[in-house]
Design a protein around this motif. Structure first.
Motif, PDB file in Angstrom:
ATOM      1  N   TYR A 103      -8.780   0.171   4.959  1.00 13.31           N
ATOM      2  CA  TYR A 103      -9.433   1.304   4.298  1.00 13.31           C
ATOM      3  C   TYR A 103     -10.914   0.981   4.126  1.00 13.31           C
ATOM      4  O   TYR A 103     -11.301  -0.191   4.131  1.00 13.31           O
ATOM      5  N   SER A 122      -4.793  -1.322   0.655  1.00 12.11           N
ATOM      6  CA  SER A 122      -4.293   0.009   0.304  1.00 12.11           C
ATOM      7  C   SER A 122      -4.368   0.275  -1.194  1.00 12.11           C
ATOM      8  O   SER A 122      -4.042   1.369  -1.640  1.00 12.11           O
ATOM      9  N   ASN A 136     -12.837   0.161  -3.607  1.00 11.24           N
ATOM     10  CA  ASN A 136     -11.917  -0.673  -2.836  1.00 11.24           C
ATOM     11  C   ASN A 136     -12.712  -1.887  -2.393  1.00 11.24           C
ATOM     12  O   ASN A 136     -13.570  -1.783  -1.521  1.00 11.24           O
ATOM     13  N   TYR A 182      -7.731   4.404   8.216  1.00  9.72           N
ATOM     14  CA  TYR A 182      -6.891   3.202   8.249  1.00  9.72           C
ATOM     15  C   TYR A 182      -6.192   3.044   9.603  1.00  9.72           C
ATOM     16  O   TYR A 182      -6.136   1.953  10.158  1.00  9.72           O
ATOM     17  N   MET A 240      -8.755   9.122   4.637  1.00 15.21           N
ATOM     18  CA  MET A 240      -8.763   7.652   4.540  1.00 15.21           C
ATOM     19  C   MET A 240      -7.580   7.055   5.295  1.00 15.21           C
ATOM     20  O   MET A 240      -7.702   5.986   5.893  1.00 15.21           O
ATOM     21  N   ASP A 241      -6.439   7.737   5.284  1.00 12.95           N
ATOM     22  CA  ASP A 241      -5.294   7.263   6.068  1.00 12.95           C
ATOM     23  C   ASP A 241      -5.614   7.309   7.565  1.00 12.95           C
ATOM     24  O   ASP A 241      -5.236   6.404   8.315  1.00 12.95           O
TER      25      ASP A 241
END
Length: 155
Positions: free
Chosen positions: A74, A127, A122, A68, A64-65
């Motif tokens: 995200y 974040s 989310n 991003y 996920m980072d």
């Protein structure tokens, strides 16, 4: 003749087997040791599933980072959540730099140690997201091995 009779009697005594009580004691000891072993192994087995689930969640967090860094947000729940790590979402917010090969090597979202889907929430691409496993029972809450595992709260 007396010696022969004594020798035969000694031979018969030496050939006697175990008594029922002796056999029951041995079986009881084996059952007791087996019970302790199985109990210990099952605890280690479930502990391994918990630790494995946390490792997978950390790997998902890394993916996920990467998402991003490419997309500047995200994945959102509306974009399919973790599925956005495999296929480019068709729902806004758009990701112009989406990696065509996706962000997960196996092209599939892994499951937790108990073969349940991870929970990812989310709403806005920020974040502040939720990534968790519902534990052995697959239900909210719980204690011991049924306890929910949250990547943001590893305790």
């Amino acid at each position: 003749m007396n010696r022969l009779h004594t020798r035969c009697r000694n031979t018969r005594s030496a050939e006697r087997g175990f008594t029922l009580v002796e056999i029951l004691i041995v079986i009881s000891l084996i059952a007791f040791i087996g019970t302790l072993t199985v109990t210990n192994l099952m605890g280690r087995y479930n502990e391994g599933k918990q630790k494995g689930s946390m490792i997978i969640m950390k790997q998902l967090q890394t993916a996920m980072d990467d998402y991003y860094r490419s997309c500047n947000h995200y994945p959102t729940t509306a974009q399919g959540g973790l599925e956005a790590l495999i296929t480019k979402p068709a729902v806004a917010p758009d990701c112009r730099n989406y990696d065509p090969s996706g962000f997960l090597k196996d092209k599939r979202v892994p499951k937790d140690g108990w073969e349940h889907d991870f929970i990812y929430v989310n709403e806005d691409g920020s974040s502040k997201y939720t990534l968790k496993s519902l534990g052995a029972d697959g239900k909210e809450g719980g204690d011991g091995y049924d306890k929910d595992l949250d990547v943001n709260d590893p305790n």
